[in-house]
Scaffold this motif. Structure first.
Motif, short mmCIF file in Angstrom:
data_model
loop_
_atom_site.label_atom_id
_atom_site.label_comp_id
_atom_site.label_asym_id
_atom_site.label_seq_id
_atom_site.Cartn_x
_atom_site.Cartn_y
_atom_site.Cartn_z
N LYS A 154 0.84 -1.20 0.00
CA LYS A 154 0.00 0.00 0.00
C LYS A 154 0.87 1.25 0.00
O LYS A 154 1.88 1.31 0.70
CB LYS A 154 -0.93 0.01 1.22
CG LYS A 154 -1.99 -1.07 1.19
CD LYS A 154 -2.95 -0.92 2.37
CE LYS A 154 -4.05 -1.97 2.30
NZ LYS A 154 -5.01 -1.83 3.43
N THR A 155 0.45 2.24 -0.79
CA THR A 155 1.20 3.49 -0.90
C THR A 155 0.31 4.67 -0.54
O THR A 155 -0.76 4.83 -1.13
CB THR A 155 1.74 3.68 -2.34
OG1 THR A 155 2.46 2.52 -2.73
CG2 THR A 155 2.65 4.90 -2.42
N ILE A 156 0.75 5.45 0.42
CA ILE A 156 0.02 6.66 0.82
C ILE A 156 0.88 7.87 0.47
O ILE A 156 2.07 7.92 0.81
CB ILE A 156 -0.29 6.66 2.33
CG1 ILE A 156 -1.20 5.47 2.67
CG2 ILE A 156 -0.96 7.97 2.75
CD1 ILE A 156 -1.45 5.30 4.16
N PHE A 157 0.29 8.82 -0.26
CA PHE A 157 1.01 10.03 -0.64
C PHE A 157 0.69 11.16 0.33
O PHE A 157 -0.48 11.49 0.57
CB PHE A 157 0.66 10.46 -2.05
CG PHE A 157 1.38 11.71 -2.48
CD1 PHE A 157 2.74 11.70 -2.77
CD2 PHE A 157 0.71 12.92 -2.58
CE1 PHE A 157 3.42 12.85 -3.14
CE2 PHE A 157 1.36 14.09 -2.96
CZ PHE A 157 2.72 14.04 -3.23
N HIS A 158 1.75 11.76 0.87
CA HIS A 158 1.63 12.93 1.74
C HIS A 158 2.21 14.13 1.00
O HIS A 158 3.41 14.19 0.74
CB HIS A 158 2.42 12.72 3.04
CG HIS A 158 2.01 11.52 3.83
ND1 HIS A 158 1.10 11.57 4.86
CD2 HIS A 158 2.41 10.21 3.74
CE1 HIS A 158 0.93 10.37 5.37
NE2 HIS A 158 1.72 9.52 4.72
N GLU A 213 -4.30 7.39 0.03
CA GLU A 213 -3.79 6.11 -0.47
C GLU A 213 -3.97 6.07 -1.98
O GLU A 213 -5.04 6.41 -2.51
CB GLU A 213 -4.54 4.94 0.17
CG GLU A 213 -4.00 3.58 -0.28
CD GLU A 213 -4.65 2.40 0.43
OE1 GLU A 213 -4.60 1.28 -0.13
OE2 GLU A 213 -5.23 2.60 1.52
N LEU A 214 -2.91 5.66 -2.68
CA LEU A 214 -2.92 5.65 -4.14
C LEU A 214 -3.20 4.25 -4.68
O LEU A 214 -2.57 3.27 -4.26
CB LEU A 214 -1.56 6.14 -4.67
CG LEU A 214 -1.12 7.54 -4.25
CD1 LEU A 214 0.25 7.85 -4.83
CD2 LEU A 214 -2.15 8.59 -4.67
N LYS A 215 -4.12 4.20 -5.62
CA LYS A 215 -4.42 2.93 -6.28
C LYS A 215 -3.36 2.66 -7.34
O LYS A 215 -3.07 3.53 -8.17
CB LYS A 215 -5.80 3.01 -6.93
CG LYS A 215 -6.24 1.73 -7.64
CD LYS A 215 -7.65 1.89 -8.21
CE LYS A 215 -7.67 2.89 -9.35
NZ LYS A 215 -9.00 3.01 -9.99
N PRO A 216 -2.72 1.48 -7.33
CA PRO A 216 -1.71 1.16 -8.34
C PRO A 216 -2.35 0.75 -9.67
O PRO A 216 -3.58 0.76 -9.79
CB PRO A 216 -0.94 -0.01 -7.71
CG PRO A 216 -1.98 -0.70 -6.87
CD PRO A 216 -2.88 0.40 -6.35
N PRO A 229 -4.33 3.81 -12.64
CA PRO A 229 -3.84 4.17 -11.30
C PRO A 229 -4.14 5.63 -10.96
O PRO A 229 -4.39 6.45 -11.84
CB PRO A 229 -2.33 3.95 -11.42
CG PRO A 229 -2.04 4.26 -12.86
CD PRO A 229 -3.24 3.78 -13.63
N ASP A 230 -4.11 5.93 -9.66
CA ASP A 230 -4.21 7.32 -9.23
C ASP A 230 -2.92 8.05 -9.61
O ASP A 230 -1.82 7.50 -9.47
CB ASP A 230 -4.40 7.40 -7.70
CG ASP A 230 -5.73 6.82 -7.26
OD1 ASP A 230 -6.70 6.93 -8.01
OD2 ASP A 230 -5.77 6.24 -6.15
N ILE A 282 -3.97 15.31 -7.16
CA ILE A 282 -4.16 13.86 -7.23
C ILE A 282 -5.42 13.64 -8.05
O ILE A 282 -6.52 14.05 -7.65
CB ILE A 282 -4.29 13.22 -5.84
CG1 ILE A 282 -3.01 13.43 -5.03
CG2 ILE A 282 -4.57 11.72 -5.97
CD1 ILE A 282 -3.07 12.85 -3.63
N ASP A 283 -5.23 13.02 -9.20
CA ASP A 283 -6.34 12.81 -10.15
C ASP A 283 -7.08 14.12 -10.44
O ASP A 283 -8.32 14.17 -10.49
CB ASP A 283 -7.31 11.75 -9.64
CG ASP A 283 -6.71 10.35 -9.67
OD1 ASP A 283 -5.72 10.16 -10.41
OD2 ASP A 283 -7.22 9.46 -8.97
#
Length: 289
Positions: free
Chosen positions: A83-87, A106-109, A115-116, A96-97
């Motif tokens: 899981k990847t969360i972007f700060h 949290e970014l969808k791969p 993906p986001d 973001i999008d």
């Protein structure tokens, strides 16, 4: 009257031939336009494998993900257990999008669809999943690959390379080994195989399914000579009445021919053809990566 019929038949045949050639040329123009587009493969400017924990992105040289421009700290990709969360960084005007990134998300791969994307100033970053690893793919509308691009080169259109193949469907999809440029091998489902005749010899190609089409990854005896060394791609519609059309005039180079930051699949061993396919896209002018 007889001469008129012969003339009309000849004209119709000539028109049909011209229509086919024109259609292929239009398809090739669209192929090049898509490659050069803002989100095309020529904009792929980075591939950064995510480490567990914080992955800082910014223009500062000390960043884990060094960006060609923008704030010293555009944000942090926090990665753990897939899981990847972007700060977003303090004061960084990132989206973001397409929406302002006001807080962590949290970014969808790219595992299941689109993906986001984290974007700003012509840059975009998103998470890709390859094998057991995750990475950030960086795109840059001002990438050197895009700026230095010349043009695609093709073999002349040759209708004899448009072949109708027999498609042998499996009762249930069969897993085949598909290697990739990273040195990994993935098992992918194949719905069957195509058998066709070219230059008096019979050949077989095993596809996988991608974007609701049959996707063939193949290598032939022009590979590494006139065409891209690892091989080329070819798509076709699903089989109809047990037949599938393989038009090698539409065979084209994978993204790895244009950027070292792509993660291309390679031909399965059974898709290495002992014949010269003098059709489709030739090796790109800058040579093989």
């Amino acid at each position: 009257m007889g001469r008129s019929i012969v003339f009309l038949l000849a004209a119709a045949c000539a028109f049909a031939g011209m229509s086919y050639e024109t259609g292929i040329e239009q398809w090739r123009q669209q192929r090049e336009a898509k490659l050069k587009a803002d989100g095309g493969w020529l904009t792929v400017a980075g591939l950064i494998w995510l480490k567990d924990g914080a992955n800082v992105a910014g223009s500062a040289a000390s960043s884990d993900i060094v960006l060609p421009r923008g704030p010293a700290k555009a944000g942090v990709f926090e990665f753990h257990d897939g899981k990847t969360i972007f700060h977003p960084g303090p004061g960084a005007a990132v989206l973001i999008d397409g929406k302002a990134a006001g807080s962590a998300k949290e970014l969808k791969p790219d595992t299941d669809g689109k993906p986001d994307q984290v974007t700003f100033d012509g840059l975009s970053m998103f998470v890709i999943h390859r094998g057991n690893r995750y990475a950030i793919r960086l795109k840059d509308t001002a990438s050197k690959f895009r700026k230095e691009f010349t043009t695609l080169q093709w073999f002349p259109v040759d209708a004899s390379y448009r072949v109708t193949a027999k498609f042998v469907a499996y009762k249930t999809p069969t897993l085949i080994a598909v290697p990739n440029i990273l040195g990994e091998t993935e098992k992918q489902a194949s719905p069957g195989y195509a058998v066709f005749t070219l230059r008096g010899h019979e050949f077989r190609l095993d596809p996988v399914v991608e974007d609701d089409q049959l996707f063939f990854i193949f290598h032939d005896e022009t590979s590494g000579k006139e065409t891209y060394a690892p091989g080329r791609f070819l798509y076709s519609d699903f089989a109809k009445d047990g037949k599938v059309v393989l038009d090698f005039n539409k065979a084209y180079n994978p993204p790895c021919a244009f950027t070292p930051y792509a993660t291309c699949p390679l031909p399965p061993k059974q898709n290495r053809l002992a014949v010269r396919i003098e059709a489709g896209e030739r090796k790109y002018g800058h040579g093989d990566h």
